[in-house]
Scaffold this motif. Structure first.
Motif, PDB file in Angstrom:
ATOM      1  N   HIS A  16     -63.489 -83.523  -5.044  1.00 19.74           N
ATOM      2  CA  HIS A  16     -64.445 -82.681  -5.714  1.00 19.74           C
ATOM      3  C   HIS A  16     -65.911 -83.286  -5.589  1.00 19.74           C
ATOM      4  O   HIS A  16     -65.873 -84.458  -5.316  1.00 19.74           O
ATOM      5  CB  HIS A  16     -64.193 -83.090  -7.394  1.00 19.74           C
ATOM      6  CG  HIS A  16     -62.790 -83.288  -7.920  1.00 19.74           C
ATOM      7  ND1 HIS A  16     -61.593 -84.355  -7.242  1.00 19.74           N
ATOM      8  CD2 HIS A  16     -61.971 -82.103  -7.447  1.00 19.74           C
ATOM      9  CE1 HIS A  16     -60.183 -83.355  -7.803  1.00 19.74           C
ATOM     10  NE2 HIS A  16     -60.332 -81.855  -7.580  1.00 19.74           N
ATOM     11  N   ASP A  59     -67.688 -86.692  -6.423  1.00 18.14           N
ATOM     12  CA  ASP A  59     -66.446 -88.408  -5.772  1.00 18.14           C
ATOM     13  C   ASP A  59     -67.412 -89.349  -5.338  1.00 18.14           C
ATOM     14  O   ASP A  59     -67.415 -90.580  -4.844  1.00 18.14           O
ATOM     15  CB  ASP A  59     -64.821 -88.145  -5.262  1.00 18.14           C
ATOM     16  CG  ASP A  59     -64.406 -87.166  -6.453  1.00 18.14           C
ATOM     17  OD1 ASP A  59     -64.030 -87.697  -7.102  1.00 18.14           O
ATOM     18  OD2 ASP A  59     -63.262 -85.887  -5.781  1.00 18.14           O
ATOM     19  N   HIS A 111     -56.845 -86.123  -5.027  1.00 17.41           N
ATOM     20  CA  HIS A 111     -57.385 -87.390  -3.763  1.00 17.41           C
ATOM     21  C   HIS A 111     -56.982 -88.056  -3.417  1.00 17.41           C
ATOM     22  O   HIS A 111     -57.113 -88.161  -1.822  1.00 17.41           O
ATOM     23  CB  HIS A 111     -57.954 -88.876  -5.108  1.00 17.41           C
ATOM     24  CG  HIS A 111     -58.855 -88.374  -6.071  1.00 17.41           C
ATOM     25  ND1 HIS A 111     -59.897 -89.281  -7.034  1.00 17.41           N
ATOM     26  CD2 HIS A 111     -59.540 -87.260  -5.959  1.00 17.41           C
ATOM     27  CE1 HIS A 111     -60.293 -88.752  -7.467  1.00 17.41           C
ATOM     28  NE2 HIS A 111     -60.920 -87.513  -6.925  1.00 17.41           N
TER      29      HIS A 111
HETATM   30 ZN   LIG Z   1     -62.097 -86.111  -7.590  1.00 17.75          ZN
END
Ligand SMILES: [Zn+2]
Length: 282
Positions: free
Chosen positions: A33, A36, A147
């Protein structure tokens, strides 16, 4: 460069040609994302900041469509939210002096779909064009599915590339789970105390994520400080800010090595350490 999604984009903060911006990359970070990278891979940003001989490039694989929203952004549609999140990521790329930032624009579902070859193909193209020395991504003990899927896709992409196109190091870093629990000799330790003002700006530009009460900016800076202070119980702190990572390089270089088994090795060594202390003291 032809990327799969029509909404994919390569943003170059200093306006130089895309090919040149990718080619000067020495440190690459691949995240699920927007935001991150600034949480987990600040070490790479710092290594390249103000260094004309180095370049940091970020890659965000998802489009941010499922992002939580509140306050100012509470009524934003999914499409509007994607625009906001991309804009925020570009602000970070500009502040951090990135060489480039690549938006692959996939849904989370597409990233989690292990049969989706497009994601892996896009990652292979970016790595082949940038030939980084170091890649940072998510760790395999993270508790967010997207993730972990992102980390598995990058490992897959690297295994399919010839060895001379692979980086020297692949690191799995902290976002949705700290790596404080790793045995100390299993920790990769990055000292990131330099330019604290820059670190704070980088996690601070993601207003749509912080707004609504999730203080990722404070939590990220606090985690780094806690990592530094709680690393060793004796002596004074050698750094005020540390990021921990797992070394994923062996997984990248050995195509037969199972990712689940690899992270289980860290967990087993941790369990042994806890047990042996109890056995010694009980
Ligand atoms: Zn993330």
């Amino acid at each position: 460069m032809e990327l799969h999604n029509s909404g994919a984009e390569i943003y170059v903060p200093d306006g130089s040609p895309v090919d040149a911006a990718l080619a000067r990359t020495t440190h690459l970070a691949v995240s699920a994302h927007q935001d991150d990278i600034e949480i987990m891979a600040y070490h790479g940003i710092l290594e390249c900041f103000g260094r004309p001989d180095r370049g940091f490039t970020g890659v965000t694989v998802t489009n941010g469509s499922g992002s939580p929203r509140d306050g100012l952004y509470g009524k934003y549609t999914d499409v509007e939210m994607q625009v906001v999140r991309r804009k925020e990521q570009k602000k970070a790329a500009f502040v951090g002096d990135y060489s480039a930032h690549v938006f692959l624009d996939y849904s989370s579902g597409a990233i989690k779909d292990k049969a989706n070859a497009q994601v892996v193909n896009d990652l292979k193209k970016i790595i082949a064009a940038s030939k980084p020395q170091v890649i940072y991504t998510h760790n395999l003990a993270d508790k967010h599915d997207t993730h972990v899927a992102t980390a598995l896709r990058i490992i897959h992409a690297l295994r399919e590339l010839p060895p001379d196109s692979r980086p020297q190091h692949l690191y799995g870093c902290e976002v949705w789970r700290s790596l404080d629990w790793l045995n100390d000799n299993d920790k990769v330790i990055f000292n990131v105390e330099a330019h604290e003002n820059l670190a704070m700006s980088l996690v601070g530009v993601f207003d749509s994520q912080v707004c609504g009460g999730k203080r990722y900016d404070l939590a990220t800076m606090g985690r780094r400080r806690a990592n530094a202070t709680y690393l060793a119980s004796h002596g004074v702190d050698e750094s005020t800010s540390l990021i921990f990572a797992t070394d994923l390089t062996p997984l990248m270089n050995d195509g037969q090595f199972d990712a689940g088994e690899y992270i289980q090795g860290f967990i087993k060594r941790f369990a042994q350490e806890v047990s042996s202390r109890i056995a010694k003291l009980a």
